[in-house]
Design a protein around this motif. Structure first.
Motif, PDB file in Angstrom:
ATOM      1  N   MET A   1       0.850  -1.191   0.000  1.00 15.92           N
ATOM      2  CA  MET A   1       0.000   0.000   0.000  1.00 15.92           C
ATOM      3  C   MET A   1       0.887   1.243   0.000  1.00 15.92           C
ATOM      4  N   ALA A   2       0.599   2.171  -0.926  1.00 14.73           N
ATOM      5  CA  ALA A   2       1.413   3.383  -1.047  1.00 14.73           C
ATOM      6  C   ALA A   2       1.333   4.214   0.222  1.00 14.73           C
ATOM      7  N   GLN A   3       2.467   4.776   0.601  1.00 12.10           N
ATOM      8  CA  GLN A   3       2.531   5.627   1.790  1.00 12.10           C
ATOM      9  C   GLN A   3       2.988   7.031   1.405  1.00 12.10           C
ATOM     10  N   THR A   4       2.415   8.014   2.076  1.00  7.33           N
ATOM     11  CA  THR A   4       2.840   9.406   1.946  1.00  7.33           C
ATOM     12  C   THR A   4       3.003   9.978   3.339  1.00  7.33           C
ATOM     13  N   LEU A   5       4.078  10.700   3.563  1.00  3.94           N
ATOM     14  CA  LEU A   5       4.338  11.295   4.869  1.00  3.94           C
ATOM     15  C   LEU A   5       4.432  12.813   4.713  1.00  3.94           C
ATOM     16  N   ILE A   6       3.515  13.501   5.381  1.00  7.85           N
ATOM     17  CA  ILE A   6       3.528  14.973   5.400  1.00  7.85           C
ATOM     18  C   ILE A   6       4.238  15.396   6.678  1.00  7.85           C
ATOM     19  N   THR A   7       5.330  16.138   6.529  1.00 14.99           N
ATOM     20  CA  THR A   7       6.163  16.462   7.691  1.00 14.99           C
ATOM     21  C   THR A   7       6.228  17.959   7.955  1.00 14.99           C
ATOM     22  N   LEU A  23       0.901  10.546   8.482  1.00 19.16           N
ATOM     23  CA  LEU A  23       1.231   9.410   7.633  1.00 19.16           C
ATOM     24  C   LEU A  23      -0.043   8.899   6.967  1.00 19.16           C
ATOM     25  N   ILE A  24       0.028   8.792   5.651  1.00 22.41           N
ATOM     26  CA  ILE A  24      -1.092   8.306   4.849  1.00 22.41           C
ATOM     27  C   ILE A  24      -0.719   6.943   4.288  1.00 22.41           C
ATOM     28  N   GLU A  25      -1.624   5.994   4.446  1.00 20.40           N
ATOM     29  CA  GLU A  25      -1.462   4.689   3.814  1.00 20.40           C
ATOM     30  C   GLU A  25      -2.662   4.448   2.908  1.00 20.40           C
ATOM     31  N   GLY A  26      -2.406   4.270   1.616  1.00 26.23           N
ATOM     32  CA  GLY A  26      -3.502   4.141   0.670  1.00 26.23           C
ATOM     33  C   GLY A  26      -4.312   5.420   0.633  1.00 26.23           C
ATOM     34  N   ASP A  27      -5.598   5.321   0.950  1.00 23.53           N
ATOM     35  CA  ASP A  27      -6.464   6.509   0.892  1.00 23.53           C
ATOM     36  C   ASP A  27      -6.872   7.027   2.268  1.00 23.53           C
ATOM     37  N   LYS A  28      -6.241   6.495   3.335  1.00 25.17           N
ATOM     38  CA  LYS A  28      -6.630   6.875   4.693  1.00 25.17           C
ATOM     39  C   LYS A  28      -5.463   7.466   5.474  1.00 25.17           C
ATOM     40  N   VAL A  29      -5.802   8.263   6.474  1.00 21.21           N
ATOM     41  CA  VAL A  29      -4.804   8.726   7.442  1.00 21.21           C
ATOM     42  C   VAL A  29      -4.488   7.555   8.366  1.00 21.21           C
ATOM     43  N   ALA A  30      -3.209   7.187   8.434  1.00 23.99           N
ATOM     44  CA  ALA A  30      -2.813   6.016   9.210  1.00 23.99           C
ATOM     45  C   ALA A  30      -2.246   6.377  10.574  1.00 23.99           C
ATOM     46  N   LYS A  37       8.290   7.988  11.321  1.00 25.68           N
ATOM     47  CA  LYS A  37       9.207   7.326  10.400  1.00 25.68           C
ATOM     48  C   LYS A  37       8.401   6.476   9.423  1.00 25.68           C
ATOM     49  N   ALA A  38       8.756   6.586   8.145  1.00 23.16           N
ATOM     50  CA  ALA A  38       8.098   5.773   7.127  1.00 23.16           C
ATOM     51  C   ALA A  38       9.067   5.603   5.966  1.00 23.16           C
ATOM     52  N   PRO A  39      10.028   4.688   6.119  1.00 20.65           N
ATOM     53  CA  PRO A  39      11.023   4.465   5.064  1.00 20.65           C
ATOM     54  C   PRO A  39      10.345   4.121   3.732  1.00 20.65           C
ATOM     55  N   GLY A  40      10.764   4.810   2.691  1.00 19.50           N
ATOM     56  CA  GLY A  40      10.214   4.548   1.371  1.00 19.50           C
ATOM     57  C   GLY A  40       8.963   5.323   1.036  1.00 19.50           C
ATOM     58  N   ALA A  41       8.392   6.035   2.024  1.00 18.18           N
ATOM     59  CA  ALA A  41       7.180   6.808   1.766  1.00 18.18           C
ATOM     60  C   ALA A  41       7.504   8.051   0.941  1.00 18.18           C
ATOM     61  N   LYS A  42       6.553   8.459   0.125  1.00 20.37           N
ATOM     62  CA  LYS A  42       6.668   9.759  -0.540  1.00 20.37           C
ATOM     63  C   LYS A  42       6.564  10.831   0.529  1.00 20.37           C
ATOM     64  N   ARG A  43       7.448  11.822   0.504  1.00 18.30           N
ATOM     65  CA  ARG A  43       7.472  12.841   1.554  1.00 18.30           C
ATOM     66  C   ARG A  43       7.026  14.193   0.997  1.00 18.30           C
ATOM     67  N   ILE A  44       6.225  14.887   1.795  1.00 17.59           N
ATOM     68  CA  ILE A  44       5.800  16.247   1.469  1.00 17.59           C
ATOM     69  C   ILE A  44       6.200  17.129   2.634  1.00 17.59           C
ATOM     70  N   ASP A 426      -1.029  25.044  -1.802  1.00 19.94           N
ATOM     71  CA  ASP A 426       0.193  24.485  -2.381  1.00 19.94           C
ATOM     72  C   ASP A 426      -0.003  23.068  -2.906  1.00 19.94           C
ATOM     73  N   VAL A 427      -0.494  22.190  -2.027  1.00 15.45           N
ATOM     74  CA  VAL A 427      -0.660  20.782  -2.380  1.00 15.45           C
ATOM     75  C   VAL A 427      -2.045  20.332  -1.916  1.00 15.45           C
ATOM     76  N   VAL A 428      -2.718  19.561  -2.757  1.00 15.58           N
ATOM     77  CA  VAL A 428      -4.029  19.017  -2.410  1.00 15.58           C
ATOM     78  C   VAL A 428      -4.005  17.509  -2.636  1.00 15.58           C
ATOM     79  N   LEU A 429      -4.409  16.772  -1.600  1.00 13.31           N
ATOM     80  CA  LEU A 429      -4.535  15.317  -1.713  1.00 13.31           C
ATOM     81  C   LEU A 429      -5.994  14.930  -1.576  1.00 13.31           C
ATOM     82  N   SER A 430      -6.448  14.103  -2.482  1.00 14.13           N
ATOM     83  CA  SER A 430      -7.800  13.557  -2.433  1.00 14.13           C
ATOM     84  C   SER A 430      -7.694  12.056  -2.232  1.00 14.13           C
ATOM     85  N   ARG A 431      -8.147  11.592  -1.057  1.00 11.09           N
ATOM     86  CA  ARG A 431      -7.988  10.189  -0.679  1.00 11.09           C
ATOM     87  C   ARG A 431      -6.567   9.693  -0.932  1.00 11.09           C
TER      88      ARG A 431
END
Length: 459
Positions: A1-7, A23-30, A37-44, A426-431
C-alpha cells in the motif's frame, strides 16, 4: 500500500492546532504524531505551512440547465477548479423536474457526473413534486445516499413548491434523518415587484437586486422555520445573504429550534455597489442578490457565534458572452448565478487575517461543519486516524491576486477580479492521491467517487 508522509506542518482542525506529521497509507490517514518514520514513503515538506482538511463545498450547480442555457462548468472543469482551490468534496444539486420521479432526477445527475469528477462528490435533490405516494420513493433515494433535499419558495412555474409540499417533505425526511434545504425567498411577491419595475422601464442588472428586498428573504426564512417547527424537523437555509434573514435564524436557534444556515463568500466580500449602472453588473446577478455592505459585518458575526454554520459557494457560472448577454435588455432574462468554487477556502481564510473568525473556526466553516451536517463525518471534514486522506497544504504567508487570467473555472470573468488576498493552496490530496501540486493539476477526471451519505445534522 502506497505511503505518503507529510512532515513539519502545523495541523489545523476545527478543534486543535498543533505541530505534527501525518502518515497516509492508501487513501486513509494512518498515523499522526511527531517525527514519524516511514522508510520509502513519498514525503511532502509542509514546514511553515498549515495542514488542513480538504474543503467541502455543499452547494454547487455543475452543468445545471437554467435560464435558457446551461452552467458553464461541467463536472470535469468544475471539480478541477474546486481542487485548485483546496476543495476535495462537493455536494451538487440533482434536479427532479416536474413530472419526473425522484429517482429519475438522481439518475440523470449520476449520468452527468460519471467519469468526470476529479474529486469526491455527492448529491442533494432539488424536489419539485412530492405527493404522499412518493414518500417511499424519497426513502429509496435516501437509502442510495442522497439524504438531503432542496425546495424553493422562489421561481414560480419552475422550482417553486407550495407550503403543503414543504411540510410533507420536512415531515417525511425528518423521520428518517434527512434534511430539507430551503431556498427561502418570497418568489410570488418578488414576481409582482419585478412586473412593476419592468413596467417603469427598469431593465438594467441592478434591478435584479432592487426587486428582491431583504424582507422577502426574511419572510421566506421565517416561514421555512415555522413549517419545520410544525413538522418537528430540522431545516437548513441555503445561501443566506442578509441581516434580516439571519435574525430569523438567530431567534429560532435561541428558542432551541434546529434551524441551520449557510452563507457564501459573495455576501461577505461583495455588495450591491458592484452592480453599477451598466450591463457589467450582470456578472453579479445571482439569487439572492448582493446586499448593502452593512450586512457583511452581521454575517461575519453570525459565523463567529454559530448562528451560521457553513460557508458554501452556490457555484453556478454563466459566461458574460452569449449567456449573461441573454438578458442585455431585460434583467429577468440574465441567467442567475456566479462562479466561486475555486476561491472559497482562501477567501474565507482572510476572515482569520482580519480577525473576524479564529483559525479553527475557518476549518470548521469550510470543511468540518459541512461534513457533520450532511452525513460525511468523520470520513470527511477532519484530519484523524481512519479518515479519508483529503488534505490541503496551505501557505498562509503568500498573497494571491484573483483574476480570470489565472483561474481554472470555465467562465469568462471573475467575480473578484483584481482582489488580492492572503493564503494560497500548495498541495491538495484527495484520498491520498496528489491532485494539485504547486499550481499543477496531477489528478485525473473520473478519480472522484460518489459519496453515499448518512443521516444529516450530526452537528
Amino acid at each position: 500500500m502506497a505511503q505518503t508522509l507529510i512532515t513539519g506542518g502545523t495541523i489545523v482542525t476545527a478543534a486543535d492546532t498543533y505541530r505534527g506529521d501525518v502518515l497516509i497509507e492508501g487513501d486513509k490517514v494512518a498515523a499522526i504524531g511527531k517525527s514519524l518514520k516511514a522508510p520509502g514513503a513519498k514525503r511532502i515538506n509542509a514546514t511553515g505551512k498549515y495542514v488542513i482538511p480538504g474543503g467541502i463545498d455543499v452547494h454547487t450547480h455543475m452543468e445545471l440547465p437554467f435560464g435558457g442555457t446551461t452552467a458553464a462548468d461541467d463536472f470535469r472543469t468544475g471539480t478541477i477548479a474546486a481542487a485548485y482551490g483546496g476543495t476535495t468534496t462537493i455536494i451538487d444539486f440533482a434536479v427532479q423536474y416536474k413530472g419526473e420521479s425522484l429517482l429519475q432526477g438522481v439518475d440523470n445527475w449520476h449520468k452527468k457526473a460519471e467519469g468526470k469528477c476529479a474529486i469526491d462528490y455527492g448529491f442533494h435533490l432539488i424536489t419539485t413534486e412530492l405527493e404522499d405516494r412518493q414518500i417511499e420513493e424519497m426513502y429509496t433515494v435516501m437509502d442510495e445516499g442522497v439524504t438531503s433535499f432542496k425546495m424553493f419558495m422562489a421561481y414560480p412555474g419552475v422550482f417553486l413548491v407550495d407550503d403543503a409540499t414543504i411540510f410533507r417533505a420536512m415531515l417525511a425526511a425528518g423521520q428518517r434523518g434527512g434534511l430539507i434545504c430551503m431556498h427561502a425567498e418570497n418568489g410570488i411577491v418578488i414576481n409582482e415587484i419585478i412586473k412593476h419595475a419592468l413596467a417603469q422601464g427598469h431593465t438594467a442588472p441592478k434591478y435584479h437586486a432592487l426587486t428582491r428586498p431583504t424582507i422577502a428573504e426574511a419572510e421566506g426564512v421565517h416561514r421555512a422555520i415555522a413549517i419545520a417547527e410544525m413538522a418537528e424537523s430540522p431545516v437548513y437555509i441555503v445561501h443566506l445573504s442578509c441581516a434580516d434573514a439571519l435574525n430569523q435564524v438567530r431567534q429560532a436557534r435561541d428558542r432551541g429550534i434546529p434551524a441551520f444556515a449557510e452563507t457564501c463568500p459573495q455576501y461577505l466580500f461583495l455588495s450591491i455597489d458592484d452592480y453599477g449602472e451598466d450591463f457589467d453588473g450582470a456578472k453579479y446577478v445571482m439569487t439572492p442578490p448582493l446586499r448593502d455592505r452593512a450586512n457583511q459585518a452581521e454575517l461575519w458575526k453570525g459565523l463567529r457565534t454559530d448562528d451560521l454554520q457553513v460557508i458554501s459557494t452556490d457555484h453556478c457560472p454563466f459566461c458574460m458572452k452569449e449567456q449573461k448577454e441573454l438578458g442585455h435588455d431585460d434583467f429577468t432574462k440574465i441567467p442567475n448565478g456566479a462562479p466561486g468554487v475555486e476561491h472559497r477556502v482562501s477567501l474565507i481564510y482572510n476572515g482569520v487575517v482580519e480577525n473576524r473568525i479564529s483559525l479553527n473556526r475557518f476549518v470548521e466553516l469550510t470543511s468540518t461543519a459541512a461534513a457533520k451536517m450532511f452525513g460525511l463525518f468523520p470520513r470527511k471534514g477532519t484530519i484523524a486516524v481512519g479518515s479519508d486522506a483529503d488534505i490541503v497544504i496551505f501557505d498562509q504567508t503568500k498573497d494571491q491576486t484573483i483574476s480570470v487570467k489565472t483561474h481554472h473555472m470555465n467562465v469568462d470573468y471573475s467575480a473578484y477580479e483584481g482582489k488580492t488576498i492572503k493564503g494560497t493552496v500548495d498541495v491538495v490530496l484527495s484520498r491520498g492521491k496528489i491532485v494539485i501540486d504547486n499550481g499543477e493539476f496531477k489528478g485525473k477526471s473520473g478519480d472522484g467517487q460518489f459519496l453515499k451519505r448518512g443521516e444529516c445534522v450530526a452537528i
